[in-house]
Motif scaffolding. Sequence first.
Motif, mmCIF file in Angstrom:
data_model
loop_
_atom_site.group_PDB
_atom_site.id
_atom_site.type_symbol
_atom_site.label_atom_id
_atom_site.label_comp_id
_atom_site.label_asym_id
_atom_site.label_seq_id
_atom_site.Cartn_x
_atom_site.Cartn_y
_atom_site.Cartn_z
ATOM 1 N N SER A 229 0.839 -1.195 0.000
ATOM 2 C CA SER A 229 0.000 0.000 0.000
ATOM 3 C C SER A 229 0.874 1.245 0.000
ATOM 4 O O SER A 229 1.865 1.327 0.731
ATOM 5 N N THR B 159 -1.315 2.161 -7.823
ATOM 6 C CA THR B 159 -2.599 2.679 -8.299
ATOM 7 C C THR B 159 -2.397 3.956 -9.108
ATOM 8 O O THR B 159 -3.087 4.180 -10.109
ATOM 9 N N GLU C 165 -7.123 -3.967 -7.749
ATOM 10 C CA GLU C 165 -7.449 -4.874 -6.633
ATOM 11 C C GLU C 165 -8.782 -5.595 -6.857
ATOM 12 O O GLU C 165 -9.671 -5.566 -5.999
ATOM 13 N N HIS D 280 -1.884 -6.481 -4.137
ATOM 14 C CA HIS D 280 -0.835 -6.587 -3.116
ATOM 15 C C HIS D 280 -0.673 -8.032 -2.666
ATOM 16 O O HIS D 280 0.159 -8.344 -1.825
#
Length: 226
Positions: free
Chosen positions: A42, A47, A172, A205
């Motif tokens: 993260s 993204t 995701e 992830h």
Amino acid sequence: MYAVEVEKLTKIYGKGNTAVTAIADASFRVEPGELVAILGPSGSGKTTLLTSIGLITEPTHGKVVIDGVTVADEGWQPGLDLKRVRREKLGFIFQAHNLIPFLTALENVMVALELNHQPKKEAKRRAEELLVSLNLGHRFNNYPSGLSGGEAQRVAIARALANRPKVILADEPTAALDTENGKNVMSLLKKLAVENHSAIMVVTHDHRMVEGFDRIFHVNDGRIVL
């Protein structure tokens, strides 16, 4: 022709002492039919990379070419209709699937086609074809609240495929699913990449979800290792 070409893509948020480099000098090419994972923790920048390719986040520097069309070269290309390129060449799949709650599964797929100026009759035929191919023929008239998580994500995949995009970007897509459904979705994306000759780039992830991918891009602190 490559589906995606990225050259020295850089995205910086803020200025001066508060500047943060989300992506730094990313360069790569993705071929039609290729399934690529963008893997990283993260906040690593994955993204931002996806949204820059998806014509949502304007790059600070660098070049992006989608299916032969240069969309960014030191900023968005002047005069280019980004919305049209996005509609015609890109498909999006999100973590929360983002289905419209007051539309049925069939209508959720049709709306993508109608926004691209497809006649209603043709949009309905194409939507039915896609849902049947994803084993959702019995769910045409179900609203999102009546679908399981895996079914809702397959409807979202059908919607992403509706306009036969050259590039599908998935952020995701398995995060809200259990392991079995998550792996089923990833297997489905692999199958669709080959059958539709589309490049599919998946942000995740979860190392468990990338079995069978053609390539994995590791992103850490805005840097990409191919």
